[in-house]
Write a protein that holds these residues in place. Structure first.
Motif, short mmCIF file in Angstrom:
data_model
loop_
_atom_site.label_atom_id
_atom_site.label_comp_id
_atom_site.label_asym_id
_atom_site.label_seq_id
_atom_site.Cartn_x
_atom_site.Cartn_y
_atom_site.Cartn_z
N PHE A 8 0.67 -1.29 0.04
CA PHE A 8 -0.04 -0.02 -0.23
C PHE A 8 0.64 1.40 0.11
CE2 PHE A 8 -2.46 -3.07 2.72
CZ PHE A 8 -3.44 -3.53 1.59
N HIS A 9 2.15 1.29 -0.33
CA HIS A 9 2.94 2.48 -0.18
C HIS A 9 3.85 2.69 -1.52
CE1 HIS A 9 2.10 3.55 3.80
NE2 HIS A 9 1.94 2.15 4.12
N TRP A 10 3.97 3.47 -2.18
CA TRP A 10 4.52 3.84 -3.32
C TRP A 10 6.13 3.93 -3.00
CZ3 TRP A 10 -0.05 6.53 -3.49
CH2 TRP A 10 -0.86 5.93 -4.78
N THR A 11 6.35 4.67 -1.60
CA THR A 11 7.76 4.83 -1.24
C THR A 11 7.86 4.25 -0.03
OG1 THR A 11 6.80 6.78 -0.05
CG2 THR A 11 7.60 7.25 -2.20
N HIS A 12 8.41 4.68 1.06
CA HIS A 12 8.90 4.25 2.40
C HIS A 12 9.81 3.11 2.35
CE1 HIS A 12 5.22 5.71 5.11
NE2 HIS A 12 4.96 6.21 3.98
N GLN A 13 10.72 3.26 1.49
CA GLN A 13 11.71 2.02 1.09
C GLN A 13 12.91 2.19 1.82
OE1 GLN A 13 12.04 -0.06 -2.70
NE2 GLN A 13 9.81 0.42 -3.21
N VAL B 255 8.15 8.63 6.53
CA VAL B 255 7.29 8.40 7.92
C VAL B 255 5.90 8.93 7.68
CG1 VAL B 255 7.03 8.58 10.40
CG2 VAL B 255 9.38 8.71 9.39
N ASP B 256 4.69 8.15 8.22
CA ASP B 256 3.35 8.77 8.08
C ASP B 256 2.88 9.07 9.55
OD1 ASP B 256 3.14 8.34 5.37
OD2 ASP B 256 1.80 6.28 5.73
N PHE B 257 2.30 10.34 9.61
CA PHE B 257 1.93 10.63 10.96
C PHE B 257 0.36 10.77 10.92
CE2 PHE B 257 6.11 12.32 10.54
CZ PHE B 257 6.85 11.89 11.63
N PHE C 8 -5.47 9.86 -0.45
CA PHE C 8 -5.01 9.22 0.48
C PHE C 8 -4.05 9.89 1.52
CE2 PHE C 8 -5.58 5.50 -2.53
CZ PHE C 8 -6.17 4.78 -1.72
N HIS C 9 -4.18 11.08 1.36
CA HIS C 9 -3.52 11.74 2.27
C HIS C 9 -4.20 12.98 3.12
CE1 HIS C 9 -0.26 10.04 0.07
NE2 HIS C 9 0.71 10.23 1.30
N ASP C 10 -5.24 12.34 3.64
CA ASP C 10 -6.36 13.08 4.44
C ASP C 10 -6.13 12.95 5.90
OD1 ASP C 10 -7.52 11.22 3.80
OD2 ASP C 10 -9.38 12.13 3.54
N ASP C 11 -6.10 11.59 6.13
CA ASP C 11 -6.09 10.95 7.35
C ASP C 11 -4.83 11.21 8.24
OD1 ASP C 11 -5.37 8.74 5.68
OD2 ASP C 11 -5.07 7.86 7.62
N HIS C 12 -3.52 11.19 7.08
CA HIS C 12 -2.19 11.28 7.64
C HIS C 12 -1.48 12.34 6.84
CE1 HIS C 12 -1.79 8.38 4.40
NE2 HIS C 12 -0.36 8.63 4.43
N TYR C 13 -0.29 12.87 7.40
CA TYR C 13 0.84 13.47 6.53
C TYR C 13 2.07 12.65 6.44
CZ TYR C 13 1.47 15.12 11.42
OH TYR C 13 1.44 15.50 12.75
N HIS C 14 2.44 12.66 5.29
CA HIS C 14 3.64 11.75 4.89
C HIS C 14 4.90 12.52 5.00
CE1 HIS C 14 5.98 9.10 2.20
NE2 HIS C 14 6.61 10.08 1.95
N VAL C 15 6.00 12.32 5.61
CA VAL C 15 7.15 13.26 5.64
C VAL C 15 8.48 12.31 5.00
CG1 VAL C 15 8.72 14.59 7.08
CG2 VAL C 15 6.18 14.35 7.75
ZN ZN Z 1 3.46 7.64 3.63
#
Ligand code: ZN
Length: 239
Positions: A112-117, A122-124, A227-234
């Motif tokens: 379910f993630h394109w990045t995070h590799q 990090v997702d908050f 997909f980025h309304d319930d969390h923010y990706h940094v």
């Molecule tokens: Zn993310």
């Protein structure tokens, strides 16, 4: 399934989950991490495991943490995240923050993630408040939290009494920015729903985010935005 078979089945599941959780239960954070490649195609060597729970934060889902092994980061990201939470004890007293998915133990592709590799993404979870001051329950959805929808005013679509606490979110990002610099990192970019960025920037700490020119991407594809309304990706840059 008769009662005996049901107990054997349940026992097997518990034992299996216990075995799969061993890497997290015995893990120790020491030595430097190497983040190889990019967030889209990378690996993590000697990743550090975020604590499941701290004084003012916790990880959002046991399955993601213990079974999917998704709470590892670069050692400098670890220090940045934990330093920022420490700052938030003062700047956001009484607030509980929730960390979502980071990177797998050895990096690489994640469900379910394109990045995070490579341990630098990090997702908050967005911090929320209830307008009726009742307990917010959205923090207990675990992995399903990714499916929650918020409207452009920051209200939870299925219950408008739950709203995003934009001031607290901005204070957390400022704390991350400070901590990143102290640990030789930089916020590379933040993904957050573009329809709610006005609300974020209109808070007093949001204005400071703008003044510091922290890069919150203002144009996102519909799918990424959704997909980025319930969390923010940094994403952090290792300088
Ligand atoms: Zn993310």
């Amino acid at each position: 399934m008769n009662v005996k078979k049901r107990w054997i089945f349940l026992g097997t599941i518990v034992i299996l989950f216990g075995i799969l959780s061993i890497p997290e239960m015995v893990h120790t954070n020491e030595g430097a991490t190497v983040s190889e490649g990019s967030v889209r195609s990378g690996k993590l060597r000697n990743g550090w495991l975020m604590p499941f729970k701290g004084d003012n934060f916790h990880y959002f889902d046991r399955f993601s943490y213990y079974i999917l092994n998704n709470a590892y980061v670069n050692s400098r990201v670890y220090k940045t995240l934990t330093d920022a939470y420490k700052t938030c004890e003062t700047t956001c007293p009484g607030k509980e923050f929730i960390l979502m998915e980071c990177t797998r133990r050895k990096g690489g592709r994640m469900l379910f993630h394109w990045t995070h590799q490579n341990g630098t993404s990090v997702d908050f979870m967005v911090p929320t408040i209830r307008t009726d001051h009742k307990q917010t329950w959205t923090t207990r959805w675990g992995l399903l939290h990714y499916l929650l929808q918020f409207n452009q005013d920051g209200q939870l679509a299925i219950n408008h009494k739950t709203q995003i606490d934009f001031e607290t979110m901005a204070r957390h990002i400022l704390a991350l920015d400070d901590a990143a610099r102290q640990n030789g990192l930089k916020i590379h970019k933040i993904l957050f729903n573009t329809n709610m960025q006005d609300e974020l920037y209109s808070t007093s700490s949001g204005k400071e985010l703008q003044r510091r020119e922290i890069r919150i991407i203002s144009h996102l594809s519909d799918l990424v935005n959704m997909f980025h309304d319930d969390h923010y990706h940094v994403d952090f840059d290792i300088e």
